[in-house]
Scaffold this active site. Sequence first.
Site, PDB file in Angstrom:
ATOM      1  N   GLN A  78     -41.796  16.830  10.873  1.00 38.21           N
ATOM      2  CA  GLN A  78     -41.110  16.020  11.888  1.00 38.21           C
ATOM      3  C   GLN A  78     -39.844  16.743  12.331  1.00 38.21           C
ATOM      4  O   GLN A  78     -38.763  16.506  11.805  1.00 38.21           O
ATOM      5  CB  GLN A  78     -40.775  14.642  11.297  1.00 38.21           C
ATOM      6  N   PHE A  79     -39.971  17.620  13.343  1.00 42.38           N
ATOM      7  CA  PHE A  79     -38.816  18.410  13.761  1.00 42.38           C
ATOM      8  C   PHE A  79     -37.690  17.562  14.333  1.00 42.38           C
ATOM      9  O   PHE A  79     -36.529  17.973  14.313  1.00 42.38           O
ATOM     10  CB  PHE A  79     -39.227  19.495  14.768  1.00 42.38           C
ATOM     11  N   THR A  80     -37.985  16.351  14.788  1.00 46.18           N
ATOM     12  CA  THR A  80     -36.934  15.522  15.374  1.00 46.18           C
ATOM     13  C   THR A  80     -35.899  15.071  14.352  1.00 46.18           C
ATOM     14  O   THR A  80     -34.817  14.625  14.731  1.00 46.18           O
ATOM     15  CB  THR A  80     -37.516  14.295  16.110  1.00 46.18           C
TER      16      THR A  80
END
Length: 158
Positions: A78-80
């Site tokens: 989850q890069f966010t």
Amino acid sequence: MRFLVQRVTRASVTIDGNETGRIGLGFFVLIGVEDVDTKEIADKMISKLLGLRIFEDENGKSNLALADVGGELLLISQFTLCADASRGNRPSYVHAGRPEMSEPMYQYICDQCREQGYTVQTGIFGAEMKCDLLNDGPFTIWLDSREICPKLHEIRRG
């Protein structure tokens, strides 16, 4: 590196209508890899994750770890989680690891958890995923490598 850990009674992930992972009791973990992360940082984060004592013992106290309850892991990239929302209303992702760096790091985390004997389910790196979970408590813990291993970050950032 950031982990958002949720204690769950069940969790699953679906991609394009196909379920790619499902667990019962355990941890649903969103994993954000930053541009400065290393295997050494990952190892410390994994140790902290697997050592969290947030399951209830016979006295109703949060005193048991994942291994103590036979829990499973659903690990989702989850890069966010690496967003910087300190300015304006549109988050910046300049510190998120590039896919060619963060995908192997995510796989390393999954592999290390498996090597330690845990059942690990995953999504697919970079895919648009639909996650379904029943948060138990609700119990949610934020793990940030800047707090878990600050000296390693000082070295990496220079």
